[in-house]
Design an enzyme around this catalytic site. Structure first.
Site, PDB file in Angstrom:
ATOM      1  N   ARG A  78       0.833  -1.210   0.000  1.00  0.00           N
ATOM      2  CA  ARG A  78       0.000   0.000   0.000  1.00  0.00           C
ATOM      3  C   ARG A  78       0.865   1.256   0.000  1.00  0.00           C
ATOM      4  O   ARG A  78       0.573   2.227  -0.685  1.00  0.00           O
ATOM      5  CB  ARG A  78      -0.942   0.001   1.218  1.00  0.00           C
ATOM      6  CG  ARG A  78      -2.007  -1.082   1.098  1.00  0.00           C
ATOM      7  CD  ARG A  78      -3.045  -0.961   2.177  1.00  0.00           C
ATOM      8  NE  ARG A  78      -3.798   0.289   2.080  1.00  0.00           N
ATOM      9  CZ  ARG A  78      -4.564   0.767   3.051  1.00  0.00           C
ATOM     10  NH1 ARG A  78      -4.676   0.128   4.192  1.00  0.00           N
ATOM     11  NH2 ARG A  78      -5.227   1.889   2.890  1.00  0.00           N
ATOM     12  N   GLN A 109     -10.541  10.782   6.108  1.00  0.00           N
ATOM     13  CA  GLN A 109     -10.543   9.350   6.424  1.00  0.00           C
ATOM     14  C   GLN A 109      -9.372   8.660   5.743  1.00  0.00           C
ATOM     15  O   GLN A 109      -9.134   7.485   5.969  1.00  0.00           O
ATOM     16  CB  GLN A 109     -11.818   8.698   5.892  1.00  0.00           C
ATOM     17  CG  GLN A 109     -13.071   9.310   6.411  1.00  0.00           C
ATOM     18  CD  GLN A 109     -14.272   8.490   5.986  1.00  0.00           C
ATOM     19  OE1 GLN A 109     -14.807   7.728   6.763  1.00  0.00           O
ATOM     20  NE2 GLN A 109     -14.682   8.644   4.750  1.00  0.00           N
ATOM     21  N   ASN A 110      -8.688   9.401   4.881  1.00  0.00           N
ATOM     22  CA  ASN A 110      -7.620   8.776   4.100  1.00  0.00           C
ATOM     23  C   ASN A 110      -6.356   8.604   4.931  1.00  0.00           C
ATOM     24  O   ASN A 110      -6.053   9.431   5.785  1.00  0.00           O
ATOM     25  CB  ASN A 110      -7.314   9.605   2.859  1.00  0.00           C
ATOM     26  CG  ASN A 110      -8.508   9.698   1.934  1.00  0.00           C
ATOM     27  OD1 ASN A 110      -9.422   8.888   2.046  1.00  0.00           O
ATOM     28  ND2 ASN A 110      -8.520  10.668   1.057  1.00  0.00           N
ATOM     29  N   VAL A 111      -5.631   7.551   4.601  1.00  0.00           N
ATOM     30  CA  VAL A 111      -4.372   7.280   5.309  1.00  0.00           C
ATOM     31  C   VAL A 111      -3.192   7.488   4.367  1.00  0.00           C
ATOM     32  O   VAL A 111      -2.061   7.122   4.680  1.00  0.00           O
ATOM     33  CB  VAL A 111      -4.371   5.835   5.874  1.00  0.00           C
ATOM     34  CG1 VAL A 111      -5.409   5.700   6.975  1.00  0.00           C
ATOM     35  CG2 VAL A 111      -4.632   4.801   4.779  1.00  0.00           C
ATOM     36  N   HIS A 147      -8.131   8.447  10.494  1.00  0.00           N
ATOM     37  CA  HIS A 147      -7.749   7.028  10.486  1.00  0.00           C
ATOM     38  C   HIS A 147      -6.237   6.816  10.494  1.00  0.00           C
ATOM     39  O   HIS A 147      -5.772   5.730  10.199  1.00  0.00           O
ATOM     40  CB  HIS A 147      -8.382   6.327   9.277  1.00  0.00           C
ATOM     41  CG  HIS A 147      -9.873   6.219   9.377  1.00  0.00           C
ATOM     42  ND1 HIS A 147     -10.681   5.897   8.309  1.00  0.00           N
ATOM     43  CD2 HIS A 147     -10.702   6.402  10.428  1.00  0.00           C
ATOM     44  CE1 HIS A 147     -11.946   5.900   8.714  1.00  0.00           C
ATOM     45  NE2 HIS A 147     -11.985   6.203   9.982  1.00  0.00           N
ATOM     46  N   CYS A 158       5.064   0.337  23.897  1.00  0.00           N
ATOM     47  CA  CYS A 158       5.020   1.581  24.685  1.00  0.00           C
ATOM     48  C   CYS A 158       4.162   2.668  24.035  1.00  0.00           C
ATOM     49  O   CYS A 158       3.968   3.732  24.622  1.00  0.00           O
ATOM     50  CB  CYS A 158       6.438   2.102  24.921  1.00  0.00           C
ATOM     51  SG  CYS A 158       7.283   2.661  23.423  1.00  0.00           S
ATOM     52  N   THR A 220     -16.497  10.880  -0.122  1.00  0.00           N
ATOM     53  CA  THR A 220     -16.708   9.787   0.836  1.00  0.00           C
ATOM     54  C   THR A 220     -18.090   9.189   0.624  1.00  0.00           C
ATOM     55  O   THR A 220     -19.050   9.906   0.355  1.00  0.00           O
ATOM     56  CB  THR A 220     -16.526  10.230   2.307  1.00  0.00           C
ATOM     57  OG1 THR A 220     -16.992   9.181   3.163  1.00  0.00           O
ATOM     58  CG2 THR A 220     -17.256  11.500   2.635  1.00  0.00           C
ATOM     59  N   ASN A 245     -19.401  14.725  -5.029  1.00  0.00           N
ATOM     60  CA  ASN A 245     -19.251  13.282  -5.253  1.00  0.00           C
ATOM     61  C   ASN A 245     -19.995  12.951  -6.547  1.00  0.00           C
ATOM     62  O   ASN A 245     -21.149  13.348  -6.700  1.00  0.00           O
ATOM     63  CB  ASN A 245     -19.870  12.517  -4.057  1.00  0.00           C
ATOM     64  CG  ASN A 245     -19.471  11.053  -4.030  1.00  0.00           C
ATOM     65  OD1 ASN A 245     -19.442  10.386  -5.064  1.00  0.00           O
ATOM     66  ND2 ASN A 245     -19.176  10.548  -2.847  1.00  0.00           N
TER      67      ASN A 245
HETATM   68  P1  NAD Z   1     -15.231   4.821  -0.181  1.00  0.00           P
HETATM   69  O1  NAD Z   1     -14.294   4.013  -1.004  1.00  0.00           O
HETATM   70  O2  NAD Z   1     -16.251   4.140   0.643  1.00  0.00           O
HETATM   71  O3  NAD Z   1     -16.029   5.840  -1.101  1.00  0.00           O
HETATM   72  C1  NAD Z   1     -15.384   6.648  -2.029  1.00  0.00           C
HETATM   73  C2  NAD Z   1     -16.393   7.681  -2.499  1.00  0.00           C
HETATM   74  O4  NAD Z   1     -15.717   8.576  -3.386  1.00  0.00           O
HETATM   75  C3  NAD Z   1     -17.580   7.109  -3.266  1.00  0.00           C
HETATM   76  O5  NAD Z   1     -18.769   7.674  -2.762  1.00  0.00           O
HETATM   77  C4  NAD Z   1     -17.339   7.575  -4.708  1.00  0.00           C
HETATM   78  O6  NAD Z   1     -18.540   7.859  -5.393  1.00  0.00           O
HETATM   79  C5  NAD Z   1     -16.549   8.843  -4.488  1.00  0.00           C
HETATM   80  N1  NAD Z   1     -15.656   9.207  -5.581  1.00  0.00           N
HETATM   81  C6  NAD Z   1     -15.044   8.400  -6.486  1.00  0.00           C
HETATM   82  N2  NAD Z   1     -14.272   9.123  -7.315  1.00  0.00           N
HETATM   83  C7  NAD Z   1     -14.392  10.419  -6.918  1.00  0.00           C
HETATM   84  C8  NAD Z   1     -13.823  11.630  -7.377  1.00  0.00           C
HETATM   85  N3  NAD Z   1     -12.958  11.649  -8.400  1.00  0.00           N
HETATM   86  N4  NAD Z   1     -14.161  12.784  -6.739  1.00  0.00           N
HETATM   87  C9  NAD Z   1     -15.034  12.777  -5.695  1.00  0.00           C
HETATM   88  N5  NAD Z   1     -15.594  11.640  -5.223  1.00  0.00           N
HETATM   89  C10 NAD Z   1     -15.267  10.484  -5.828  1.00  0.00           C
HETATM   90  O7  NAD Z   1     -14.321   5.781   0.699  1.00  0.00           O
HETATM   91  P2  NAD Z   1     -14.478   6.317   2.166  1.00  0.00           P
HETATM   92  O8  NAD Z   1     -15.847   6.854   2.365  1.00  0.00           O
HETATM   93  O9  NAD Z   1     -13.314   7.195   2.386  1.00  0.00           O
HETATM   94  O10 NAD Z   1     -14.327   5.022   3.088  1.00  0.00           O
HETATM   95  C11 NAD Z   1     -13.309   4.082   2.837  1.00  0.00           C
HETATM   96  C12 NAD Z   1     -12.478   3.689   4.030  1.00  0.00           C
HETATM   97  O11 NAD Z   1     -11.295   3.050   3.531  1.00  0.00           O
HETATM   98  C13 NAD Z   1     -11.981   4.829   4.862  1.00  0.00           C
HETATM   99  O12 NAD Z   1     -12.131   4.462   6.171  1.00  0.00           O
HETATM  100  C14 NAD Z   1     -10.488   4.994   4.526  1.00  0.00           C
HETATM  101  O13 NAD Z   1      -9.699   5.094   5.703  1.00  0.00           O
HETATM  102  C15 NAD Z   1     -10.093   3.737   3.834  1.00  0.00           C
HETATM  103  N6  NAD Z   1      -9.351   3.967   2.562  1.00  0.00           N
HETATM  104  C16 NAD Z   1      -8.461   4.980   2.425  1.00  0.00           C
HETATM  105  C17 NAD Z   1      -7.834   5.223   1.207  1.00  0.00           C
HETATM  106  C18 NAD Z   1      -6.840   6.359   1.083  1.00  0.00           C
HETATM  107  O14 NAD Z   1      -6.154   6.677   2.055  1.00  0.00           O
HETATM  108  N7  NAD Z   1      -6.752   7.004  -0.088  1.00  0.00           N
HETATM  109  C19 NAD Z   1      -8.114   4.421   0.107  1.00  0.00           C
HETATM  110  C20 NAD Z   1      -9.027   3.370   0.273  1.00  0.00           C
HETATM  111  C21 NAD Z   1      -9.652   3.172   1.488  1.00  0.00           C
HETATM  112 ZN    ZN Z   2       8.113   0.829  22.343  1.00  0.00          ZN
END
Ligand code: NAD
Ligand code: ZN
Length: 273
Positions: A78, A109-111, A147, A158, A220, A245
């Protein structure tokens, strides 16, 4: 209830841009969709799978206890996937506004650390905080990584946390990274399924939601908490709720302005960038 922007996207866009320009406090909530425009796979897409494992099988404390080597191997993959991706115009437009506006909060929510990277680029470009201080990027205390981050580690013994970008050798258990202080295994500093969010981060996001005048929700699906509840809390406290979105979400019906657009296309214009 249908809202104006569904019938007239330009009117919705103008209304949102004007509210964002006037607001003293803004909360932006972002999800995987904002990084889709940078090429980061979302979990839901096919690219989200790794050797047929679903994220729900690997991103858990139980999986790490059972097989830390496999979990680190997945995180290595990743990290490599994300390391080749750049912040897009949406991340950059948000970073520029956050750098000049103390009432501007980003909860993600992105990491993938792309908001942080965008902030770093903006501050290096001379467009950052006025004091030109030593902080890494613009105002990290107003960037809430709900997240956690792929590029930080936490000690399972620790609890020590630190930035970590070095490659991890996950070929065997003995080569996994260990804490310099206590010798315990280090783990990615991300919130796994079944774990709670950091109370301080959650508290700050909750406060921003209750006090913001505009809440901008970008990319999201709003099914993972707390994104949905933060947006609802903002709307209940009187904030204008704006959703960007391409697809409808459970929040869409509540949005005052819904823009069916990609983040990288819509955000620079909305933020007057
Ligand atoms: P999700 O995958 O559930 O939803 C993504 C949303 O983005 C959808 O509603 C989709 O329609 C919309 N989308 C797609 N392309 C788009 C664009 N170009 N512009 C705007 N919107 C667009 O994502 P979530 O709601 O963030 O939940 C997923 C979970 O997975 C989170 O908890 C997150 O921590 C994790 N995650 C993170 C990453 C990252 O860090 N980039 C990637 C995958 C999953
Ligand atoms: Zn430690």
């Amino acid at each position: 209830m249908p809202n104006r922007s569904d019938r007239d996207p330009d009117a919705g866009r103008r209304r949102a841009a004007a509210a964002l320009a006037d607001a003293r406090r803004v909360l932006v909530l972002t999800g995987a969709g904002i990084s889709a425009d940078s090429g980061v796979p979302t979990f839901r897409g096919e690219d989200g799978l790794w050797r047929d494992h679903r994220p729900e099988e690997l991103a858990t404390p139980e999986a790490f206890a059972r097989d830390p080597r496999l979990v680190w191997e997945w995180y290595g993959w990743r990290r490599r996937t994300v390391a080749g991706c750049e912040p897009n115009p949406a991340h950059l437009a948000l970073a520029r506004r956050a750098a000049r506006d103390e009432g501007f909060w980003i909860a993600t929510q992105n990491v993938d650390a792309l908001h942080e990277e965008a902030a770093r680029r903006v501050s290096e470009g001379g467009d950052g905080p006025e004091d030109g201080g030593e902080e890494e990027g613009a105002a990290p205390d107003r960037l809430l990584e709900l997240h956690g981050s792929l590029f930080r580690i936490r000690c399972t013994g620790c609890g020590r946390r630190a930035p970590h970008r070095e490659q991890v050798d996950a070929s065997e258990l003995a080569t996994l990274p260990r804490c310099g202080a206590c010798g315990a295994l280090l783990r990615p500093d991300v919130v796994w399924f079944g774990e709670s969010l950091e109370p301080d981060v959650l508290e700050a996001a909750g406060r921003a939601a209750r006090t913001c005048e505009v809440c901008l929700v970008v990319g999201t699906s709003a099914v993972v908490q707390p994104a949905a509840s933060l947006a609802v809390s903002a709307a209940r406290s009187g904030a204008l709720l704006v959703e960007v979105n391409p697809e409808e979400t459970p929040l869409s019906a509540r949005a005052d302005v819904r823009l069916a657009a990609r983040a990288a296309d819509a955000l620079p214009g909305l933020l007057g960038d």
